[in-house]
Design an enzyme around this catalytic site. Structure first.
Site, PDB file in Angstrom:
ATOM      1  N   ARG A 109       0.849  -1.193   0.000  1.00  0.00           N
ATOM      2  CA  ARG A 109       0.000   0.000   0.000  1.00  0.00           C
ATOM      3  C   ARG A 109       0.885   1.245   0.000  1.00  0.00           C
ATOM      4  NH1 ARG A 109      -1.868   0.782   4.346  1.00  0.00           N
ATOM      5  NH2 ARG A 109      -1.239  -1.063   5.478  1.00  0.00           N
ATOM      6  N   TYR A 237      -1.382  -3.462  -6.872  1.00  0.00           N
ATOM      7  CA  TYR A 237      -1.229  -4.158  -5.594  1.00  0.00           C
ATOM      8  C   TYR A 237      -2.532  -4.164  -4.785  1.00  0.00           C
ATOM      9  CZ  TYR A 237      -0.271  -5.164  -0.807  1.00  0.00           C
ATOM     10  OH  TYR A 237      -0.369  -5.708   0.450  1.00  0.00           O
ATOM     11  N   GLY A 239      -4.269  -3.768  -1.661  1.00  0.00           N
ATOM     12  CA  GLY A 239      -4.996  -2.695  -0.996  1.00  0.00           C
ATOM     13  C   GLY A 239      -5.184  -1.448  -1.861  1.00  0.00           C
ATOM     14  N   LYS A 246      -9.824  -2.289   1.344  1.00  0.00           N
ATOM     15  CA  LYS A 246      -9.545  -1.153   2.218  1.00  0.00           C
ATOM     16  C   LYS A 246     -10.295   0.097   1.762  1.00  0.00           C
ATOM     17  CE  LYS A 246      -7.259  -3.840   4.631  1.00  0.00           C
ATOM     18  NZ  LYS A 246      -5.995  -4.050   5.240  1.00  0.00           N
ATOM     19  N   HIS A 266     -10.786  -2.432  11.112  1.00  0.00           N
ATOM     20  CA  HIS A 266      -9.699  -3.302  10.632  1.00  0.00           C
ATOM     21  C   HIS A 266      -9.517  -4.438  11.643  1.00  0.00           C
ATOM     22  CE1 HIS A 266      -5.198  -3.465   9.179  1.00  0.00           C
ATOM     23  NE2 HIS A 266      -5.966  -4.299   8.497  1.00  0.00           N
ATOM     24  N   SER A 288      -1.640  -3.708  10.149  1.00  0.00           N
ATOM     25  CA  SER A 288      -1.258  -4.563   9.032  1.00  0.00           C
ATOM     26  C   SER A 288      -0.041  -5.419   9.381  1.00  0.00           C
ATOM     27  CB  SER A 288      -0.944  -3.695   7.812  1.00  0.00           C
ATOM     28  OG  SER A 288      -2.071  -2.923   7.480  1.00  0.00           O
ATOM     29  N   CYS A 290       0.313  -7.714  11.587  1.00  0.00           N
ATOM     30  CA  CYS A 290       0.536  -7.863  13.024  1.00  0.00           C
ATOM     31  C   CYS A 290      -0.253  -9.028  13.619  1.00  0.00           C
ATOM     32  CB  CYS A 290       0.226  -6.563  13.757  1.00  0.00           C
ATOM     33  SG  CYS A 290       1.442  -5.280  13.419  1.00  0.00           S
ATOM     34  N   LYS A 292      -3.445 -10.715  12.474  1.00  0.00           N
ATOM     35  CA  LYS A 292      -4.890 -10.968  12.397  1.00  0.00           C
ATOM     36  C   LYS A 292      -5.195 -12.316  11.727  1.00  0.00           C
ATOM     37  CE  LYS A 292      -5.920  -7.147  10.305  1.00  0.00           C
ATOM     38  NZ  LYS A 292      -4.539  -6.648  10.313  1.00  0.00           N
ATOM     39  N   ASN A 294      -3.391 -14.872  11.371  1.00  0.00           N
ATOM     40  CA  ASN A 294      -2.936 -15.986  12.207  1.00  0.00           C
ATOM     41  C   ASN A 294      -3.846 -16.220  13.403  1.00  0.00           C
ATOM     42  OD1 ASN A 294      -0.178 -17.333  11.436  1.00  0.00           O
ATOM     43  ND2 ASN A 294      -0.132 -15.211  10.720  1.00  0.00           N
ATOM     44  N   ASP A 315      -9.687  -9.800   8.433  1.00  0.00           N
ATOM     45  CA  ASP A 315      -9.127  -8.466   8.186  1.00  0.00           C
ATOM     46  C   ASP A 315     -10.096  -7.318   8.478  1.00  0.00           C
ATOM     47  OD1 ASP A 315      -6.764  -7.019   7.271  1.00  0.00           O
ATOM     48  OD2 ASP A 315      -7.895  -6.489   5.479  1.00  0.00           O
ATOM     49  N   ARG A 404       1.975 -12.100  -0.742  1.00  0.00           N
ATOM     50  CA  ARG A 404       0.619 -12.402  -0.258  1.00  0.00           C
ATOM     51  C   ARG A 404       0.036 -13.609  -0.974  1.00  0.00           C
ATOM     52  NH1 ARG A 404      -1.882  -8.829   3.812  1.00  0.00           N
ATOM     53  NH2 ARG A 404      -0.167  -7.397   4.229  1.00  0.00           N
TER      54      ARG A 404
HETATM   55  P1  GTP Z   1      -2.757  -7.723   7.164  1.00  0.00           P
HETATM   56  O1  GTP Z   1      -3.265  -8.747   6.194  1.00  0.00           O
HETATM   57  O2  GTP Z   1      -1.609  -6.929   6.609  1.00  0.00           O
HETATM   58  O3  GTP Z   1      -3.811  -6.827   7.700  1.00  0.00           O
HETATM   59  O4  GTP Z   1      -2.028  -8.507   8.345  1.00  0.00           O
HETATM   60  P2  GTP Z   1      -2.446  -9.485   9.526  1.00  0.00           P
HETATM   61  O5  GTP Z   1      -2.692  -8.697  10.740  1.00  0.00           O
HETATM   62  O6  GTP Z   1      -3.505 -10.436   9.079  1.00  0.00           O
HETATM   63  O7  GTP Z   1      -1.078 -10.255   9.793  1.00  0.00           O
HETATM   64  P3  GTP Z   1      -0.681 -11.803   9.737  1.00  0.00           P
HETATM   65  O8  GTP Z   1      -1.525 -12.683  10.601  1.00  0.00           O
HETATM   66  O9  GTP Z   1      -0.597 -12.191   8.317  1.00  0.00           O
HETATM   67  O10 GTP Z   1       0.773 -11.793  10.380  1.00  0.00           O
HETATM   68  C1  GTP Z   1       1.835 -11.071   9.871  1.00  0.00           C
HETATM   69  C2  GTP Z   1       3.150 -11.606  10.358  1.00  0.00           C
HETATM   70  O11 GTP Z   1       3.172 -11.716  11.777  1.00  0.00           O
HETATM   71  C3  GTP Z   1       3.448 -12.988   9.801  1.00  0.00           C
HETATM   72  O12 GTP Z   1       4.795 -13.014   9.384  1.00  0.00           O
HETATM   73  C4  GTP Z   1       3.240 -13.889  10.977  1.00  0.00           C
HETATM   74  O13 GTP Z   1       4.022 -15.051  10.904  1.00  0.00           O
HETATM   75  C5  GTP Z   1       3.578 -13.006  12.179  1.00  0.00           C
HETATM   76  N1  GTP Z   1       2.803 -13.394  13.386  1.00  0.00           N
HETATM   77  C6  GTP Z   1       1.470 -13.626  13.463  1.00  0.00           C
HETATM   78  N2  GTP Z   1       1.107 -13.991  14.711  1.00  0.00           N
HETATM   79  C7  GTP Z   1       2.228 -13.987  15.456  1.00  0.00           C
HETATM   80  C8  GTP Z   1       2.503 -14.265  16.839  1.00  0.00           C
HETATM   81  O14 GTP Z   1       1.634 -14.607  17.634  1.00  0.00           O
HETATM   82  N3  GTP Z   1       3.803 -14.125  17.242  1.00  0.00           N
HETATM   83  C9  GTP Z   1       4.784 -13.753  16.379  1.00  0.00           C
HETATM   84  N4  GTP Z   1       6.027 -13.655  16.859  1.00  0.00           N
HETATM   85  N5  GTP Z   1       4.568 -13.484  15.066  1.00  0.00           N
HETATM   86  C10 GTP Z   1       3.316 -13.598  14.616  1.00  0.00           C
HETATM   87  C1  SPV Z   2      -3.138  -4.575   5.016  1.00  0.00           C
HETATM   88  O1  SPV Z   2      -2.155  -3.957   4.571  1.00  0.00           O
HETATM   89  O2  SPV Z   2      -3.645  -4.289   6.132  1.00  0.00           O
HETATM   90  C2  SPV Z   2      -3.752  -5.666   4.248  1.00  0.00           C
HETATM   91  C3  SPV Z   2      -3.280  -5.923   2.895  1.00  0.00           C
HETATM   92  O3  SPV Z   2      -4.651  -6.322   4.752  1.00  0.00           O
HETATM   93  S1  SPV Z   2      -3.947  -4.797   1.739  1.00  0.00           S
HETATM   94  O4  SPV Z   2      -5.216  -5.345   1.244  1.00  0.00           O
HETATM   95  O5  SPV Z   2      -3.013  -4.685   0.655  1.00  0.00           O
HETATM   96  O6  SPV Z   2      -4.188  -3.521   2.355  1.00  0.00           O
HETATM   97 MN    MN Z   3      -5.286  -5.533   6.722  1.00  0.00          MN
END
Ligand code: GTP
Ligand code: SPV
Ligand code: MN
Length: 633
Positions: A109, A237, A239, A246, A266, A288, A290, A292, A294, A315, A404
């Site tokens: 983004r 890309y 977002g 978004k 979000h 983002s 961080c 979610k 997972n 998300d 992604r």
């Molecule tokens: P967006 O799609 O960008 O909104 O992100 P998201 O919040 O869905 O993030 P996602 O779950 O994809 O995690 C992003 C990164 O954080 C990945 O590399 C994960 O492996 C890492 N991660 C997720 N949960 C944990 C956790 O509990 N501990 C640690 N150390 N890393 C984590």
């Molecule tokens: C984020 O950046 O928070 C995402 C990926 O979930 S995107 O759709 O590109 O914004």
């Molecule tokens: Mn997001």
């Protein structure tokens, strides 16, 4: 003359017989396919008119109305394979999977090029880049003029939310990118059903998108919330280009939600089922990349037998006051656009399985056998990096850190049947969380709703690769909405505070931090599946069943209220995870106060009062409050 002829033209190095077989097959298919260049009979007049107007302005070669069918998806895929936009991955090990390599300067983004164009600059707020609507339109008109010459213009009707949900909202994206069209089919309820709903609603968000030349200097993502319009140019890309996500479901929807008395956030939505079969739903806002996705598809640890996790969304959450006085959530999306690096059998088995078929990968590396490869996969070796160059560690990682996957939510083994419920799911707790190596404890609770709004408003997190710019810099990211709130944060917090009047049975509010680090940079907390231990405390706490120690920032668990058994985390680390360092928090409270004051007259007085109360509580407190000692409230 179909796209197969294009292949014939381009694929001079392919075997002639193969191509001819292909053309015959394709044209036989085309002969039976419906005419999708004409507007479907039930397309509303306003939509037809807009499509014709855009086609004339952009000089598109042809117009394709997308119906969202499987055959249409396959056609888009074939087209992109022919153009070289998609590479087929190993069919034995990754059936139905493809790799897209984006332009190297178009991988995230672009917040500095994202604008909210409201009549009054104040309405967009200091949290947004602003441009006057007339100026923005002039700029965009010039960019869109003739930009689709030689290209197909796809018309994509989509519905955000279950098609029969009163909370769902529709939009139409016009784009010249087949990649966007294919991704929209995975990410939204796209096509005929959405168009039928648009005809019924008589209202839709107009999203206009062109990849242009993918030139970062000719790239803008513009939002016109007052007229329900989005215009995006120069990026392919996620977002920036998948406008349902978004741009619509957060920036435009947050504006509508403020006017109509709900929240567009979000947030992931997850159902946590305990061994007694009771399910509690949590909605969690993390910035983002961080955690979610997972958390939304967490695998319960061996130490918690009988617990189950149900994913509603990963998300975005749209939250409405329900008729029973609770807050109810729907996920407006139908798929996941998730971070690939770090995904493996141990961190997230469900995600790992989910993306082994019918998935579009963007910007991952490639093995010699055409398997996708990424950092943290823990098997295989990359032969090519995300730019298609022979892999060389000197060039950086094989997969882009913001690579992604796009996948239908239905492929998630923990997909919740409630994800399609028109009314959504009732929310027990809202959880905020950031990526902070110091300061924020593993978990703490807000004292009440307005303190909870401060917890969200005061959030800070280290920046990630999801947005262009520096990574690892702590910045304020209120409610994880810094890049996504479509209006002034001051008004947004006032709206959050006012929800207390609309929702009789308010959810509990919490803050978590999975990302505390030790002196060597290692994580203090194992995270991933083990995060369920913390969710367990949160749910019990909402029912008045878990012990906590009251600290100036809010209650934290007592040492024994959280089960740390079998984690290999020593007592000193547990103490650190649960401690509240008042000295550091006094500084934090000052910074939060200063940040909030930057919203001037729009800052709600009630939030200012919360900061004052937080500072007062911190003033008289011990320098270090150690909940782990086991005091009970
Ligand atoms: P967006 O799609 O960008 O909104 O992100 P998201 O919040 O869905 O993030 P996602 O779950 O994809 O995690 C992003 C990164 O954080 C990945 O590399 C994960 O492996 C890492 N991660 C997720 N949960 C944990 C956790 O509990 N501990 C640690 N150390 N890393 C984590
Ligand atoms: C984020 O950046 O928070 C995402 C990926 O979930 S995107 O759709 O590109 O914004
Ligand atoms: Mn997001």
């Amino acid at each position: 003359m179909g796209f197969a002829r294009v292949l014939l033209h381009k694929g001079a190095n392919l075997m002639g017989r193969l191509i001819h077989f292909w053309i015959e097959w394709n044209e036989a298919w085309m002969a039976t396919a419906p005419d999708r260049t004409a507007a479907p009979p039930h397309a509303p007049e306003a939509l037809r008119h807009w499509v014709l107007e855009v086609a004339a302005r952009t000089r598109a070669d042809q117009v394709r109305w997308c119906d969202g069918s499987e055959s249409e998806y396959r056609e888009l895929i074939r087209l992109m394979q022919a153009d070289g936009d998609l590479l087929k991955l190993n069919e034995q090990r990754f059936p139905g999977c493809y790799l897209h390599r984006s332009s190297p300067s178009d991988v995230a983004r672009v917040e500095h090029l994202t604008f909210v164009c409201t009549r009054s600059k104040e309405d967009a707020g200091p949290n947004n880049h602003w441009m006057a609507p007339a100026e923005a339109r002039r700029k965009m008109d010039a960019l869109f003029e003739g930009c689709m010459r030689g290209r197909t213009m796809y018309v994509i009707p989509y519905c955000m939310g279950p098609i029969d949900s009163p909370y769902a909202r529709c939009g139409v994206e016009i784009t010249d990118s087949a990649y966007v069209a294919a991704n929209m089919r995975l990410m939204t309820r796209m096509g005929a059903a959405a168009l039928a709903r648009i005809s019924k609603d008589g209202k839709f968000v107009k999203g206009l998108h062109s990849i242009g030349q993918l030139d970062p200097d000719r790239r803008f993502i513009m939002h016109f919330p007052e007229s329900l319009e989005i215009q995006s140019f120069g990026s392919g890309y996620g977002g920036n280009a998948l406008l349902g996500k978004k741009c619509h479901a957060l920036r435009i929807a947050s504006w509508q939600a403020r006017d109509e008395g709900w929240l567009a956030e979000h947030m992931l939505i997850v159902g946590v089922e305990n061994p007694r079969g009771e399910v509690h739903y949590l909605a969690c806002a993390f910035p983002s990349a961080c955690g979610k996705t997972n958390l939304a598809m967490l695998i319960p640890p061996a130490s918690m037998p009988g617990w189950k996790i149900w994913t509603v969304g990963d998300d975005i959450a749209w939250l409405h006051p329900g008729p029973d006085g609770r807050l109810w959530a729907i996920n407006p999306e139908a798929g996941y656009f998730g971070v690939v690096p770090g995904t493996n059998e141990k961190t997230n088995r469900h995600a790992y399985e989910m993306i082994r078929h019918d998935t579009i990968f963007t910007n991952v590396g490639l093995t010699r056998d055409d398997d996708p490869w990424w950092e943290g996969l823990e098997q295989g070796k990359p032969a090519f990096d995300w730019q298609g160059r022979p892999y060389d560690p000197a060039h950086g990682p094989a997969a882009h850190p913001n690579s992604r996957f796009t996948v239908s939510a239905k492929q998630n083994p923990s997909y919740s049947p409630q994800a399609d419920a028109p009314a959504g799911v009732p929310i027990t707790a809202l959880v905020f969380g950031g990526r902070r190596r110091t300061l924020a404890p593993l978990v703490y609770q807000a004292r009440d709703w307005s303190h909870g709004v401060l917890l969200g408003a005061g959030m800070a997190s280290e920046t990630t690769a999801a947005a262009a710019g520096d990574v690892g810099v702590v910045r304020r990211d209120p409610m994880a909405m810094k890049p996504f709130a479509g209006y002034n944060f001051g008004d947004y917090w006032a709206h959050w505070l006012a929800m207390a009047k609309r929702v009789k049975k308010l959810p509990g509010v919490f803050h978590v931090n999975w990302f505390r680090r030790d002196a060597t940079g290692g994580f203090l907390w194992p995270g991933y599946g083990e995060n369920l231990r913390v969710l367990g405390w949160i749910i019990d706490r909402c029912q008045g069943k878990a012990a906590g120690v009251d600290t100036p920032i809010g209650p934290v668990p007592t040492r024994d209220a959280l089960d740390f058994g079998g984690l290999g985390v020593d007592e000193a680390t547990i103490a650190e995870l649960l401690a509240v360092d008042s000295t550091a928090w006094r500084k934090e409270a000052d910074e939060i106060g200063q940040y909030l004051e930057s919203y001037g007259a729009r800052l709600p007085a009630a939030l200012r009062d919360e900061v004052t109360r937080l500072k007062q509580r911190l003033e008289g407190s011990d320098p270090l409050i150690q909940g782990w000692r086991g005091q009970t409230p």
